[in-house]
Design a protein around this motif. Structure first.
Motif, PDB file in Angstrom:
ATOM      1  N   ARG A  78       0.815  -1.225  -0.040  1.00  0.00           N
ATOM      2  CA  ARG A  78       0.038  -0.017  -0.085  1.00  0.00           C
ATOM      3  C   ARG A  78       0.798   1.142  -0.028  1.00  0.00           C
ATOM      4  NH1 ARG A  78      -2.308  -3.064   4.314  1.00  0.00           N
ATOM      5  NH2 ARG A  78      -1.357  -1.471   5.760  1.00  0.00           N
ATOM      6  N   GLU A  79       2.131   1.354   0.455  1.00  0.00           N
ATOM      7  CA  GLU A  79       2.829   2.088   0.629  1.00  0.00           C
ATOM      8  C   GLU A  79       3.497   2.910  -0.666  1.00  0.00           C
ATOM      9  OE1 GLU A  79       3.543  -0.307   4.189  1.00  0.00           O
ATOM     10  OE2 GLU A  79       3.593  -0.511   2.262  1.00  0.00           O
ATOM     11  N   PRO A  80       3.819   4.122  -0.504  1.00  0.00           N
ATOM     12  CA  PRO A  80       4.357   4.726  -2.046  1.00  0.00           C
ATOM     13  C   PRO A  80       5.540   4.073  -2.198  1.00  0.00           C
ATOM     14  CG  PRO A  80       3.389   6.454  -0.654  1.00  0.00           C
ATOM     15  CD  PRO A  80       3.488   5.194   0.350  1.00  0.00           C
ATOM     16  N   MET A  81       6.082   3.857  -3.574  1.00  0.00           N
ATOM     17  CA  MET A  81       7.301   3.307  -3.814  1.00  0.00           C
ATOM     18  C   MET A  81       8.207   4.333  -4.562  1.00  0.00           C
ATOM     19  SD  MET A  81       7.762  -0.127  -5.810  1.00  0.00           S
ATOM     20  CE  MET A  81       8.103   0.193  -7.548  1.00  0.00           C
ATOM     21  N   ILE A  82       9.567   3.952  -4.316  1.00  0.00           N
ATOM     22  CA  ILE A  82      10.501   4.999  -4.846  1.00  0.00           C
ATOM     23  C   ILE A  82      11.469   3.831  -5.321  1.00  0.00           C
ATOM     24  CG2 ILE A  82      12.382   6.345  -4.764  1.00  0.00           C
ATOM     25  CD1 ILE A  82      11.139   7.439  -2.055  1.00  0.00           C
ATOM     26  N   GLU A  83      11.600   4.088  -6.597  1.00  0.00           N
ATOM     27  CA  GLU A  83      12.616   2.934  -7.593  1.00  0.00           C
ATOM     28  C   GLU A  83      13.969   3.578  -7.588  1.00  0.00           C
ATOM     29  OE1 GLU A  83      11.065   2.235 -11.516  1.00  0.00           O
ATOM     30  OE2 GLU A  83       9.806   0.718 -10.572  1.00  0.00           O
ATOM     31  N   VAL A  84      14.963   2.691  -7.374  1.00  0.00           N
ATOM     32  CA  VAL A  84      16.274   3.146  -7.273  1.00  0.00           C
ATOM     33  C   VAL A  84      16.975   2.470  -8.212  1.00  0.00           C
ATOM     34  CG1 VAL A  84      18.417   3.205  -5.661  1.00  0.00           C
ATOM     35  CG2 VAL A  84      16.061   3.926  -4.851  1.00  0.00           C
ATOM     36  N   GLN A  85      17.962   3.020  -8.957  1.00  0.00           N
ATOM     37  CA  GLN A  85      19.064   2.408 -10.069  1.00  0.00           C
ATOM     38  C   GLN A  85      20.135   1.479  -9.202  1.00  0.00           C
ATOM     39  OE1 GLN A  85      22.395   2.309 -10.971  1.00  0.00           O
ATOM     40  NE2 GLN A  85      21.564   0.891 -12.544  1.00  0.00           N
ATOM     41  N   HIS A  86      20.297   0.229  -9.528  1.00  0.00           N
ATOM     42  CA  HIS A  86      20.928  -0.852  -8.961  1.00  0.00           C
ATOM     43  C   HIS A  86      22.314  -0.347  -8.498  1.00  0.00           C
ATOM     44  CE1 HIS A  86      21.609  -5.083  -8.214  1.00  0.00           C
ATOM     45  NE2 HIS A  86      22.868  -4.777  -8.583  1.00  0.00           N
ATOM     46  N   HIS A  87      23.021   0.332  -9.417  1.00  0.00           N
ATOM     47  CA  HIS A  87      24.495   0.571  -9.269  1.00  0.00           C
ATOM     48  C   HIS A  87      24.736   1.971  -8.473  1.00  0.00           C
ATOM     49  CE1 HIS A  87      24.505  -2.078 -12.672  1.00  0.00           C
ATOM     50  NE2 HIS A  87      25.442  -2.485 -12.075  1.00  0.00           N
ATOM     51  N   HIS A  88      23.544   2.795  -8.561  1.00  0.00           N
ATOM     52  CA  HIS A  88      23.600   4.055  -7.573  1.00  0.00           C
ATOM     53  C   HIS A  88      23.394   3.555  -6.111  1.00  0.00           C
ATOM     54  CE1 HIS A  88      21.184   7.851  -6.337  1.00  0.00           C
ATOM     55  NE2 HIS A  88      22.670   7.979  -5.797  1.00  0.00           N
ATOM     56  N   ALA A  89      22.638   2.405  -5.840  1.00  0.00           N
ATOM     57  CA  ALA A  89      22.357   1.957  -4.583  1.00  0.00           C
ATOM     58  C   ALA A  89      23.549   1.201  -4.142  1.00  0.00           C
ATOM     59  CB  ALA A  89      21.250   0.726  -4.555  1.00  0.00           C
ATOM     60  N   HIS A  90      24.442   0.531  -4.958  1.00  0.00           N
ATOM     61  CA  HIS A  90      25.775   0.049  -4.440  1.00  0.00           C
ATOM     62  C   HIS A  90      26.577   1.084  -4.067  1.00  0.00           C
ATOM     63  CE1 HIS A  90      25.845  -4.247  -5.221  1.00  0.00           C
ATOM     64  NE2 HIS A  90      25.380  -4.162  -6.582  1.00  0.00           N
ATOM     65  N   ILE A  91      26.724   2.268  -4.658  1.00  0.00           N
ATOM     66  CA  ILE A  91      27.737   3.130  -4.160  1.00  0.00           C
ATOM     67  C   ILE A  91      27.216   3.822  -2.906  1.00  0.00           C
ATOM     68  CG2 ILE A  91      28.531   5.399  -4.993  1.00  0.00           C
ATOM     69  CD1 ILE A  91      29.637   2.987  -6.459  1.00  0.00           C
ATOM     70  N   ALA A  92      25.821   4.162  -2.907  1.00  0.00           N
ATOM     71  CA  ALA A  92      25.078   4.752  -1.738  1.00  0.00           C
ATOM     72  C   ALA A  92      25.374   4.029  -0.445  1.00  0.00           C
ATOM     73  CB  ALA A  92      23.548   5.012  -2.001  1.00  0.00           C
ATOM     74  N   ALA A  93      25.374   2.594  -0.650  1.00  0.00           N
ATOM     75  CA  ALA A  93      25.541   1.724   0.490  1.00  0.00           C
ATOM     76  C   ALA A  93      26.882   1.985   0.844  1.00  0.00           C
ATOM     77  CB  ALA A  93      25.355   0.248   0.012  1.00  0.00           C
ATOM     78  N   CYS A  94      28.042   2.036   0.142  1.00  0.00           N
ATOM     79  CA  CYS A  94      29.452   2.392   0.454  1.00  0.00           C
ATOM     80  C   CYS A  94      29.522   3.715   1.212  1.00  0.00           C
ATOM     81  CB  CYS A  94      30.331   2.299  -0.810  1.00  0.00           C
ATOM     82  SG  CYS A  94      32.092   2.353  -0.322  1.00  0.00           S
ATOM     83  N   LEU A  95      28.821   4.548   0.513  1.00  0.00           N
ATOM     84  CA  LEU A  95      28.991   5.980   1.234  1.00  0.00           C
ATOM     85  C   LEU A  95      28.519   5.863   2.684  1.00  0.00           C
ATOM     86  CD1 LEU A  95      27.725   8.280  -1.582  1.00  0.00           C
ATOM     87  CD2 LEU A  95      30.098   7.825  -0.999  1.00  0.00           C
ATOM     88  N   CYS A  96      26.897   5.153   2.811  1.00  0.00           N
ATOM     89  CA  CYS A  96      26.586   5.226   4.004  1.00  0.00           C
ATOM     90  C   CYS A  96      27.299   4.466   5.233  1.00  0.00           C
ATOM     91  CB  CYS A  96      25.216   4.541   3.973  1.00  0.00           C
ATOM     92  SG  CYS A  96      23.975   4.575   5.304  1.00  0.00           S
ATOM     93  N   GLU A  97      27.696   3.078   4.890  1.00  0.00           N
ATOM     94  CA  GLU A  97      28.579   2.494   6.034  1.00  0.00           C
ATOM     95  C   GLU A  97      29.888   3.125   6.184  1.00  0.00           C
ATOM     96  OE1 GLU A  97      31.372  -0.810   5.351  1.00  0.00           O
ATOM     97  OE2 GLU A  97      29.805  -1.687   4.091  1.00  0.00           O
TER      98      GLU A  97
END
Length: 799
Positions: free
Chosen positions: A495-514
């Motif tokens: 039911r919740e709104p959904m945001i789509e994220v590009q796969h490799h952008h997510a990879h880089i963001a995970a690295c930034l976050c940790e």
């Protein structure tokens, strides 16, 4: 000075001339469900302090009254020697105006987030291990012993709040001796919910598998199972997070039988040993690797095999690394104490199915593989695989995050404190999901490959459980942009709104976050190398250099797209990628003429090339992919590794790396790629055509395959570094983030990171989440949170 020594050296505050004061101490971090309150109680009593301690929604709250010297000593002791499973993030001391009664007490938990008490399953501690091996102890020989410092946690939780009645220990009423331990703050089993002993706890059984399932002879089921292992049998064992299959790792015939029975052609087996001395006979172990092997998480650690003491080739076919772990549970300690050799300890399943956790299913499905089953009647609530760690570039790095690590939260970087509750669904292979709550990211244990129906069922079950355990109500769902990922399809059903994220952008963001990169920090260069991810242009990406932050990215450079003849079949059969790369680089006719005598030429000539040509010409089931993973597959096939078929994902690349590690480091030469000028959209292309001509020329000249493999790695790394140094200067950044499954390759990762640092660039990389798709959900969650915080408004639901 230890806390005991500190306490002994200080005057009791009742006899001290120091002035008395009262304070409130707020402790945040992993401080619930890990024996923190009893530790506080013991330190406070030792120092003669008055007050109380309680859990609440923010962590642990302590009130103290006593001398300044003793209160300061209390804080120092707590920070220096917390409970083994605790992780203190902050200790804040403020004045307290209220009155405190004499003495020090533990107060029942206040209302709020009781779910924060759920911590990762922990390896048996030294104290419990000593008890089960001590004939004078009442828990001698008991395979389900635990205390506040060790034992099952997430694997037995069924609901919140976390107490015995809501775990799979509920059917086992505590005996009077266990009740006394449970209620005594001075005892290390104080409020240990899974507490058990031979009188009142679950029982351990060993029985023959087969139609009759007759009970095995012998009074001691664990000792009997050990005898059968030494006799060459395969034994099914009920571990912490699922069933396992074990055999003597030094017995060629037993290992081969296990591989055949599991229908597992080439994927390496994990190994377990009773102590470090056994491991060191078969593998090289550094001080850092000893530290990781011995920690409470007790992961599988990838170690360099000793050629002087080889195990059967079938343990890890074609690889130079062995995955070892120490005993993780009391059952394993008792089983291995009489074994002076390693045993294979692999997941209890067939082929690529998820690990079995149900007793009846294990007895039925593993009967064709194992002769006996060693099990107990404590149910497993959640499947949890073993975690896997590899030391690379001087640090331990998780390749699979599961038992011992999940669901420990990861603090979000500065700027994310106002992030709303978010659920990120992860990918499809090596899947995890991630919850954002209270400024923290809570990542699930490894869920496996969702293409398998049983794994997808487990994934959905875990989503429900985590939602309950953490009282999580997401305002938005974040999912991969791939239209066919099962996790993304499931997100669209919610039911919740959904945001789509590009796969490799997510990879880089995970690295930034940790790496604790602030939300508003400047964009970095991100190198994302993996198998496949859905690109914005409708093709598959997998060899990308992005300029990225949490909110967005630009694609600056990418590997030249090459077709994948047969689509997913090209992932399984590397020869298809080799042919596609040859066709793109020089054409089959020219190649087969110039390199007519190569084994690769003869191998490809025997394949249905006309069919592939038709696929490529008509783009029929032949998608374009800028995939680094497929480039590795093609290079491995060119040398003769896994050309016809990979028995598991990444096998060709893993074998290519193992071969390259044996090549001469200073052999010279590197198969470089060509970086094109930017096109109209500003994208530069890394063209591997020169790589292939150099590689085949060396093979034709008789250059050692190990050297060829080494030069392949060297050329790819050098090209990436050259491209990054140029792009970093052009875009005004000095930071590069490395992510994607290809960076689990130690040779590629270390050479690239070292050269980037030598060029004056800061390098961010993964440690606490995998570089592969197991870390994808963290990146998705960080991107979603950054967008929601920036927007500051409700997202419209998807149509």
């Amino acid at each position: 000075m230890t806390c005991v020594e500190t306490i002994a050296s200080l005057p009791d505050r009742r006899t001290s001339a120091f002035a008395t004061r009262a304070v409130q101490i707020r402790v945040r971090g992993r401080v619930q469900g890990v024996g923190f309150r009893p530790t506080v109680w013991r330190i406070a009593h030792g120092l003669g302090l008055d007050g109380d301690v309680r859990n609440d929604g923010q962590g642990v709250l302590i009130h103290l009254a006593g001398s300044t010297a003793n209160i300061d000593a209390f804080r120092d002791c707590l920070a220096r020697e917390p409970p083994p499973l605790a992780r203190i993030e902050s200790i804040q001391v403020t004045p307290h105006a209220g009155d405190l009664a004499p003495g020090f007490v533990i107060v029942e938990s206040a209302g709020g987030d009781a779910h924060t008490e759920v911590s990762p399953d922990a390896r048996i501690c030294e104290a419990c291990a000593g008890e089960i091996c001590d004939p004078a102890n009442r828990r001698f020989g008991y395979g389900l012993t635990n205390c506040t410092h060790c034992g099952p946690r997430l694997s037995i939780v069924q609901a919140i709040p976390y107490d015995r009645a809501r775990t799979t220990m509920a059917p086992f009423a505590m005996c009077s001796a266990c009740v006394a331990e449970y209620r005594d703050p001075a005892d290390r089993r104080f409020h240990a919910e899974p507490i058990a002993c031979p009188v009142c706890g679950p029982e351990v059984f060993c029985q023959a598998l087969g139609e009759a399932c007759t009970a095995a002879a012998g009074a001691d089921p664990i000792a009997f199972a050990a005898q059968r292992l030494l006799a060459g049998e395969i034994i099914a064992i009920k571990g912490v997070g699922g069933y396992q299959l074990a055999c003597d790792a030094t017995n060629d015939e037993a290992v081969a039988r296990l591989r055949a029975g599991k229908q597992r052609d080439g994927k390496p087996f994990a190994l377990m040993a009773r102590d470090l001395a056994v491991i060191e006979r078969f593998a090289e172990v550094s001080a850092l690797e000893v530290q990781v092997l011995s920690c409470s998480a007790a992961p599988i650690v990838l170690l360099q095999a000793r050629p002087s003491h080889p195990l059967p080739d079938a343990v890890a076919p074609g690889l130079s690394m062995l995955g070892f772990m120490l005993s993780t549970s009391p059952l394993h300690v008792l089983l291995l104490r009489a074994l002076d050799r390693p045993i294979v300890m692999t997941s209890g399943n067939l082929a690529d199915e998820p690990q079995i956790i149900d007793d009846e299913r294990a007895l039925d499905q593993l009967a064709g593989v194992a002769a006996h089953v060693l099990w107990h009647d404590r149910a497993i609530a959640s499947r949890i695989d073993d975690s896997v760690v590899r030391i690379m570039d001087g640090a331990p790095r998780l390749l699979r995050r599961a038992r011992g690590y999940a669901p420990a939260p990861i603090p979000l970087p500065p700027g994310f404190a106002d992030a709303p509750e978010i659920l990120a669904m992860g990918g499809e292979l090596k899947a995890t999901f991630c919850l954002i709550k209270d400024g923290q990211a809570i990542i699930s244990q490894h869920q496996g490959d969702l293409e398998h129906p049983a794994a997808f069922d487990d994934y959905r079950k875990a989503l429900r459980l985590y939602g309950e355990l953490f009282d999580h109500r997401p305002v938005a769902i974040i999912a991969d942009a791939h239209p066919e990922y099962l996790s993304s399809k499931l997100a669209r059903e919610r039911r919740e709104p959904m945001i789509e994220v590009q796969h490799h952008h997510a990879h880089i963001a995970a690295c930034l976050c940790e790496n604790d990169r602030p939300r508003d920090a400047a964009a970095v260069l991100g190198i994302a190398l993996d198998g496949l991810g859905w690109g914005d242009d409708g093709t598959f990406w997998g060899g990308e250099i992005l300029l990225a932050d949490y909110r967005g990215y630009r694609r600056l450079a990418a590997l030249k797209p090459v077709v994948m003849p047969g689509g997913v079949q090209a992932v399984r059969e590397p020869w298809r990628n080799l042919y596609a790369h040859i066709d793109a680089a020089m054409g089959w006719a020219a190649f087969s003429t110039e390199f007519a005598d190569l084994p690769a030429t003869a191998m490809l000539a025997g394949k249905p090339l006309a069919t592939l040509d038709a696929m490529i010409a008509g783009r029929l089931n032949a998608p374009l992919a800028s995939s680094c993973g497929r480039l590795f597959d093609a290079a491995a096939a060119a040398i003769g590794l896994c050309a016809d078929r990979q028995s598991y994902e990444g096998e060709a690349a893993a074998r290519l790396e193992a071969l390259a590690e044996t090549g001469e480091a200073a052999a010279g030469g590197a198969y470089g790629l060509v970086l094109s000028d930017p096109d109209a959209a500003g994208l530069q292309v890394l063209d591997p055509a020169p790589l292939w001509r150099a590689l085949f020329t060396d093979l034709a000249a008789g250059v050692c395959p190990a050297t060829v493999a080494r030069r392949f790695h060297k050329g790819l790394s050098q090209t990436l570094v050259t491209a990054c140094t140029t792009l970093a200067k052009a875009h005004g950044t000095s930071t590069v983030a490395l992510s994607g499954g290809c960076f689990q390759n130690r040779l590629l990762f270390e050479s690239t990171a070292t050269a980037l640092r030598a060029a004056g660039l800061d390098v961010l990389s993964h440690r606490v989440v995998p570089a592969n798709d197991g870390g994808l959900s963290l990146g998705q969650a960080a991107i979603g949170a950054a967008r929601l915080i920036k927007a500051g408004e409700r997202i419209a639901p998807c149509a």
